[in-house]
Design an enzyme around this catalytic site. Structure first.
Site, PDB file in Angstrom:
ATOM      1  N   HIS A  91     -20.447   8.933   7.141  1.00  9.42           N
ATOM      2  CA  HIS A  91     -20.169  10.367   7.046  1.00  9.42           C
ATOM      3  C   HIS A  91     -21.451  11.117   6.719  1.00  9.42           C
ATOM      4  O   HIS A  91     -22.175  10.745   5.799  1.00  9.42           O
ATOM      5  CB  HIS A  91     -19.126  10.607   5.954  1.00  9.42           C
ATOM      6  CG  HIS A  91     -18.504  11.956   6.028  1.00  9.42           C
ATOM      7  ND1 HIS A  91     -19.205  13.090   5.740  1.00  9.42           N
ATOM      8  CD2 HIS A  91     -17.259  12.348   6.361  1.00  9.42           C
ATOM      9  CE1 HIS A  91     -18.406  14.136   5.901  1.00  9.42           C
ATOM     10  NE2 HIS A  91     -17.215  13.712   6.275  1.00  9.42           N
ATOM     11  N   GLY A 126      -0.512   4.557   0.178  1.00 10.67           N
ATOM     12  CA  GLY A 126      -1.235   5.764   0.573  1.00 10.67           C
ATOM     13  C   GLY A 126      -0.411   6.517   1.603  1.00 10.67           C
ATOM     14  O   GLY A 126       0.812   6.361   1.674  1.00 10.67           O
ATOM     15  N   LEU A 127      -1.072   7.324   2.400  1.00 13.74           N
ATOM     16  CA  LEU A 127      -0.325   8.105   3.386  1.00 13.74           C
ATOM     17  C   LEU A 127       0.492   7.210   4.310  1.00 13.74           C
ATOM     18  O   LEU A 127       1.680   7.434   4.529  1.00 13.74           O
ATOM     19  CB  LEU A 127      -1.286   8.947   4.222  1.00 13.74           C
ATOM     20  CG  LEU A 127      -1.837  10.190   3.551  1.00 13.74           C
ATOM     21  CD1 LEU A 127      -2.715  10.957   4.526  1.00 13.74           C
ATOM     22  CD2 LEU A 127      -0.709  11.071   3.057  1.00 13.74           C
ATOM     23  N   ALA A 128      -0.165   6.164   4.857  1.00 15.66           N
ATOM     24  CA  ALA A 128       0.529   5.321   5.826  1.00 15.66           C
ATOM     25  C   ALA A 128       1.649   4.524   5.157  1.00 15.66           C
ATOM     26  O   ALA A 128       2.735   4.380   5.718  1.00 15.66           O
ATOM     27  CB  ALA A 128      -0.465   4.394   6.503  1.00 15.66           C
ATOM     28  N   GLY A 129       1.390   4.030   3.952  1.00 11.99           N
ATOM     29  CA  GLY A 129       2.379   3.188   3.281  1.00 11.99           C
ATOM     30  C   GLY A 129       3.550   3.977   2.722  1.00 11.99           C
ATOM     31  O   GLY A 129       4.713   3.637   2.949  1.00 11.99           O
ATOM     32  N   ARG A 136     -19.444  13.140  13.628  1.00 12.93           N
ATOM     33  CA  ARG A 136     -20.057  12.544  12.441  1.00 12.93           C
ATOM     34  C   ARG A 136     -21.169  11.559  12.760  1.00 12.93           C
ATOM     35  O   ARG A 136     -22.210  11.560  12.105  1.00 12.93           O
ATOM     36  CB  ARG A 136     -18.970  11.836  11.641  1.00 12.93           C
ATOM     37  CG  ARG A 136     -18.002  12.816  11.059  1.00 12.93           C
ATOM     38  CD  ARG A 136     -16.834  12.147  10.399  1.00 12.93           C
ATOM     39  NE  ARG A 136     -16.060  13.157   9.671  1.00 12.93           N
ATOM     40  CZ  ARG A 136     -14.943  12.901   9.031  1.00 12.93           C
ATOM     41  NH1 ARG A 136     -14.457  11.685   8.998  1.00 12.93           N
ATOM     42  NH2 ARG A 136     -14.308  13.863   8.387  1.00 12.93           N
ATOM     43  N   GLY A 138       0.845  -1.192   0.000  1.00  9.04           N
ATOM     44  CA  GLY A 138       0.000   0.000   0.000  1.00  9.04           C
ATOM     45  C   GLY A 138       0.879   1.240   0.000  1.00  9.04           C
ATOM     46  O   GLY A 138       1.897   1.300   0.701  1.00  9.04           O
ATOM     47  N   LEU A 197      -5.896  11.436   8.282  1.00 10.85           N
ATOM     48  CA  LEU A 197      -4.617  11.807   7.681  1.00 10.85           C
ATOM     49  C   LEU A 197      -3.551  11.849   8.761  1.00 10.85           C
ATOM     50  O   LEU A 197      -2.418  11.405   8.577  1.00 10.85           O
ATOM     51  CB  LEU A 197      -4.739  13.175   7.001  1.00 10.85           C
ATOM     52  CG  LEU A 197      -5.830  13.289   5.936  1.00 10.85           C
ATOM     53  CD1 LEU A 197      -5.851  14.687   5.326  1.00 10.85           C
ATOM     54  CD2 LEU A 197      -5.611  12.269   4.843  1.00 10.85           C
TER      55      LEU A 197
END
Lengths: 251, 644, 261
Positions: free
Chosen positions: B266, B42-45, B337, B40, B448
């Site tokens: 959401h 994305g941000l974490a990966g 939410r 992955g 995020l």
């Protein structure tokens, strides 16, 4: 490869050469146009011939002439090199292509416009430049002034050429192409050099449009004027419009 | 199995600092002897892969996309929280911690959340240094906005594209390491299984999506940063490719799955317009800063609106019910939410919903447009308004937006300890893929934050600790475990291709989504959940006898990809239902209708359910085993959440 | 469930779609009919309908890239009726809605065409060239940790805003697809200007532009001839001004950097 050749053969480098030579050629166009305005002087070609003699013999001008040759040479060479590269970048074309919806025709057809101008340039150079400089088959001015009697009467050559219909047609077509070429090219030259600023870009853009129209219309006006309104010696014919008569006699 | 969360001893504020000192270090020369797989980007990966490579580890990064930049982190709009207190409005690390634990309805681990709040400040600094163009004030300093669930302005943002800018920052850091040769990037490679050697995670099996080639990759540790499973509902705000396969495969190899039923709905999404709908689009929560949520006061008026007899902008103020402002005067439209979503559903259930389907409420900007002008509103929300108009063909400057809740985020995920290690040694999970920090409900602008916290600032320490402490022996893909895992993946592909049934993977996915949304969505009850479990089991049988996949396994075959993902979603769906059934309380995103206060708010049962439900796979068609990690709260007081 | 616009009438359409089994096999345009398409559908949802039909008929569905379907990931990349992302300005394919078409229309759908973007299958192309250009220098070389406070450097709002606007590029490749020369200058310029505008990008300003342009040329993209199709078709409105900035950065880097190679 040294950094210089590497830079100048990169895609941006080639565009820089196009841009620098193009803008240089624009300055040439201005001088050429201003000089040629002498054709309109109502003196049987004296001023024009003096001017062309000066341009043909002055050592500084003769030196700059070589720069001009290089300018044309590189502009044309790079155009071919870039076109080849750009064509090669898309091996497989689209079945449907609606570029007219996202860009100007002139911007996409600089190559075609340039080619028309190149063909014109060859004819034009042969007809005037080659004959004056190398063939030496132009008529002489003659007359009482000993200094100018031996000058080529280029004026006469020009005026008589401008009475050949196909030549006028080629000339006008080339000037329309030049106009369109400049319409895109002037602004594009600045963009390539990175001379783009929110404040000045509109100015450059419209200056380019004005430049394109004035230069091409200026050059085109010459063959049209002689073809339509003068005899083969350059005198205004009697059935020319009154407006032309009065303007011509003012100079 | 006893779950050891490995929370360091000592006072809350000192745990992480002390832990960082106590972890074992790998000396710089040895780091290059270790390979780490990150799945992955994305941000974490991306952040994990880049940071690990910077330290000297050899990283192999995998993404099923054509580029790391496409990961769904890119779609996050609103912002990222950080306890910078730049606004001088009383923010602090403790307050961010407190808000997050409270917002999560007290179902998150205190120590993890505190660490998250601590490193949040470093994230902003890191991103700024990378060239992330955050919004700035005229004086040149960073700007903040407020967000749901908080009474301070701590959200940093880049217009409505914060996720994009943060991801491109992490992607640039990753790209730099690819250029240095420290990260080997495998694009269009989907992880289809985890390889275990001697009880440790030692590699993965991937399928190259263009050539169909099944490949094996070995490493000393594996990090899963593969996102959430919101697409189990078919319709969600997740991107179409988002799936649970990597996490689910790891689960089946022994990684516990925690709190699967905690899904976030959401409140501000564009309502469904038809059966063909393939995904839902979120309208950033930041819109609730200035938009006012309302429905008509009476069902009669609502009926007329639905029929198109009355335009919403023509309805008199006295005929409108600004229900969030009415019910929650302190937080108004900025309630968390889960609260906002549930109230919208309640209004529609009462028959006061709007839009032709009656499944929508209004989000109205008339007041702010009057206050600062359309130009000012466009400055703030221009791109969101344009997107809304593009999708609905309605101009939100003239008539209120229609919004409805949609599945957006999954708080549940692979169970991890304080080091982000799963129950499989050497297997880590970061970002939305794990369950760790959001409890039963995630606050806006915290996803995020968590993804980047895990990747930039946690994993680089904790993975080193594992490698130094266990010094795993080198293995390569010649080990029989790799061949075995690979054969399993190939067999499954063949099986899917061989069924040649009558229903497409999308049809099964829609059917599953329908079951999940109806019975395991915004509100759940035991009866419905029991029914859903049977339905899912039936669907699963039908899937394996009637799914239709065209083409072969040796080419780009998007139907085959989809089929594999749907198969895993079906299994996960059943576990979600089990989890929802086992949790006899309401908390955060998990609302059991049997457990509510007289006012209709979620009723927690802290005595019996203040635990993390960690599910253990027991084998094909066996009920999963529930393990509990008790949650202890020493620093926050458990109260009934109130936003009134 | 009815659409949000009850007056919207379903449409029947003819699609001309490029089908190509893989990179090494020649492809062709194939005609398909789709029925009962709601004007409320997105373009990709219309293709979903086609693919479900094809699958039921036992034919291999049309491969195309897509993911977020909200216009930000940059995955979708269809050349529709002669235009990148179709007829609507400032819109990705996924955000294009069928209400922009009429009943009975014939729609031509092709993949991006550029040698630097080889076709994977049908409408899916390989855009990894973009990644390699970024890898050549589209970053600020900072390691994790040890960076100054975010408010240490004040950045004027207008500079931050302009950098942001350049940074919004989604890397979809519509610029390359629309350009007569298949040039990637708009893409490259967006990243170069973002980092040239910001103080963080200054230390590597010269090497960045030199390396990125070298890689861009290596990938086989064409040269920019300032036509402007790229910016006109860019779904997120990246401006041509960025290309001027790129040119300027390149000239000044080449003229003054210490790089003799």
């Amino acid at each position: 490869m040294s950094w210089i050749t590497k830079t100048l053969t990169s895609s941006i480098g080639r565009k820089i050469i196009m841009s620098v030579t193009g803008l240089f050629l624009c300055s040439f166009l201005v001088i050429h146009l201003v000089g040629n305005l002498q054709l309109f002087k109502h003196d049987g070609g004296a001023a024009f011939n003096a001017y062309s003699h000066f341009m043909g013999t002055n050592p500084i001008i003769r030196t700059i002439e070589w720069v001009l040759v290089l300018g044309f040479g590189f502009h044309i060479y790079e155009a071919f090199a870039l076109t080849r590269r750009n064509k090669a970048a898309r091996g497989h074309g689209y079945a449907q292509w609606k570029a007219e919806q996202n860009s100007e025709w002139t911007s996409r057809n600089m190559g075609i416009l340039g080619t028309i101008i190149l063909i014109f340039l060859i004819v034009h150079l042969y007809n005037f430049f080659w004959r004056a400089r190398f063939a030496g088959d132009l008529p002489k001015m003659g007359g009482v002034d000993l200094e100018t009697a031996d000058y080529d009467n280029l004026y006469l050559a020009v005026v008589s050429s401008f009475h050949i219909w196909w030549y006028v047609l080629l000339y006008v077509a080339a000037q329309i192409s030049l106009g369109y070429h400049l319409w895109h090219g002037f602004r594009s030259g600045f963009q390539t050099l990175g001379l783009n600023h929110r404040k000045y870009m509109p100015l450059i853009k419209y200056a380019g449009y004005v430049f394109a129209v004035v230069v091409s219309a200026g050059f085109a006006s010459m063959p049209l004027y002689f073809f339509l309104f003068t005899n083969e010696r350059g005198d205004v014919v009697s059935n020319a419009p009154a407006f032309i008569q009065s303007v011509a006699s003012a100079f | 199995m006893l779950l050891d969360s490995k929370i360091p001893e000592g006072p809350l504020a000192e745990k992480w600092e002390k832990h960082k000192f106590n972890v074992k270090l790998v000396n710089p020369a040895n780091k290059r002897k270790y390979d780490v797989i990150v799945v992955g980007t994305g941000l974490a990966g991306s952040s994990a892969a880049a940071s690990l490579a910077e330290l000297g580890y050899n990283v192999k990064a995998f993404t099923y996309h054509d580029s790391p930049r496409r990961a769904h982190s890119i779609a996050a709009q609103g912002g990222i929280n950080a306890a910078k207190n730049y606004q001088n409005d009383g923010d602090s690390i403790f307050r961010l911690f407190y808000d997050t634990v409270k917002g999560g309805d007290y179902r998150a681990r205190e120590a993890n959340v505190y660490r998250l709040a601590q490193v949040s400040v470093s994230i902003i600094d890191q991103c700024v240094a990378q060239g992330v163009p955050f919004a700035r004030e005229y004086g040149g300093l960073l700007a903040n906005r407020s967000f749901g669930g908080a009474q301070v302005s701590r959200t940093f943002y880049a217009r409505g594209q914060t996720g994009q800018q943060l991801l491109l920052g992490a992607y640039s850091a990753l790209s730099r390491q690819v250029a240095y040769g420290k990260v080997k990037l495998y694009t269009r490679s989907e992880m289809l299984d985890l390889v275990m050697v001697d009880g440790q995670a030692r590699g993965i099996v991937t399928r190259h999506l263009i050539t169909g080639e099944v490949e094996t990759h070995a490493a000393h540790a594996v990090v899963l940063a593969t996102g959430g499973y919101g697409n189990v509902f078919y319709l969600s705000t997740n991107a179409k490719y988002c799936n649970t396969t990597a996490a689910w495969r790891a689960h089946k190899k022994g990684a516990f799955f925690a709190n699967p039923c905690f899904t976030q709905i959401h409140p501000t999404c564009i309502p469904v317009s038809g059966d063909y709908q393939s995904k839902l689009t979120l309208m950033s929560e930041s819109l609730r800063n200035d938009g006012r949520v309302w429905v008509p006061k009476t069902t009669e008026m609502a009926e007329r609106v639905r029929k198109g007899e009355v335009k919403p902008q023509d309805i008199a103020e006295t005929d409108r019910d600004y229900f969030l402002e009415r019910k929650y005067p302190a937080f108004g439209n900025l309630v968390p939410r889960d609260v906002a979503s549930r109230n919208a559903k309640q209004m529609c259930d009462e028959g006061r919903g709007v839009g032709s389907t009656g499944l929508a409420v209004y989000l109205d900007f008339a007041e702010i447009i009057q206050r600062i002008g359309a130009e000012g509103v466009s400055q703030k929300y221009g791109n969101l308004f344009a997107m809304y108009e593009k999708i609905t063909d309605e101009n939100p400057y003239e008539r209120p937006m229609r919004i409805y809740p949609a599945v957006h985020y999954t708080m549940g995920g692979l169970w991890v300890d304080y080091n982000l290690q799963t129950t499989i040694p050497g297997l880590y999970a970061t970002g939305e893929c794990n369950f760790s920090d959001h409890g039963a409900n995630r606050l806006g602008a915290s996803a995020l934050m968590q993804g980047l916290a895990d990747g930039y600032f946690v994993i680089p320490y904790t993975i080193g600790d594992y490698l130094a402490a266990t010094a795993p022996k080198p293995v390569d893909t010649q080990h029989p475990a790799f061949a075995e895992a690979k054969a399993g993946v190939e067999a499954r592909t063949e099986q899917l291709l061989a069924i040649k049934g009558t229903r497409t993977p999308d049809q099964f996915h829609k059917a599953l989504g329908h079951i999940m949304w109806e019975y395991c969505g915004m509100a759940r009850n035991a009866e419905g959940l029991q029914f859903a479990k049977k339905e899912i089991q039936r669907l699963r049988k039908e899937f394996w006898s009637d799914v239709r996949v065209a083409g072969t396994g040796e080419e780009l075959n998007q139907t085959l990809e989809k089929a594999g993902r749907v198969a895993d979603f079906i299994e996960l769906g059943e576990l979600m239902v089990d989890d929802a059934l086992a949790r006899n309380e309401s908390c955060g995103g998990h609302f059991r209708e049997e457990y509510q206060t007289p006012e209709g708010e979620a009723l927690r049962d802290d005595e019996n359910y203040a635990y993390v439900a960690a599910w253990e796979y027991q084998g094909e068609n066996q009920p999963e085993k529930l393990n509990k990690e008790e949650l202890t709260f020493e620093n926050v007081k458990l109260t009934q959440r109130s936003y009134k | 469930m009815a659409g949000s616009n009850p007056n919207a009438k379903p449409m029947n359409l003819t699609l001309n779609v490029w089908r190509q089994p893989n990179r090494s096999t020649e492809g062709k345009m194939v005609e398909y009919k789709v029925k009962d398409i709601s004007p409320e559908m997105s373009f990709l949802e219309m293709l979903d309908v086609l693919n479900e039909d094809l699958l039921h008929a036992g034919t291999d569905p049309v491969a195309f890239d897509h993911d977020c379907r909200e216009g930000i990931c940059g995955s979708c990349d269809l050349f529709i009726n002669g235009r990148s992302h179709g007829p609507e300005k400032g819109t990705t394919t996924c955000q294009l809605h069928m209400r922009k078409f009429s009943d009975g229309d014939t729609i031509t759908i092709e993949p991006w065409r550029a040698n630097a973007f080889p076709v994977n299958k049908d409408l899916s192309v390989d855009r990894s060239a973009f990644d390699r250009i970024i890898q050549a220098g589209g970053y600020v070389s900072v390691n994790t940790g040890g960076v100054p406070d975010g408010n240490e450097i004040a950045i004027p709002k207008d500079i931050a805003d302009r950098a942001f606007e350049a940074a919004t590029c989604i890397g979809c490749g519509a610029c390359v697809a629309a350009c007569k020369n298949a040039s990637a200058m708009l893409f490259v310029s967006a990243k170069v200007s973002q980092l040239a505008l910001l103080p963080q990008g200054k230390p590597e300003r010269k090497t960045r532009v030199e390396n990125m342009i070298e890689q861009m040329d290596k990938e086989g993209f064409g040269a920019c001839s300032n036509i402007g199709s790229c910016a006109a078709e860019c779904p997120v409105g990246i401006s041509l001004e960025n290309i001027a900035i790129l040119n300027r950065e390149y000239i000044s880097a080449k003229a003054t950097s210490n790089n003799l190679a």
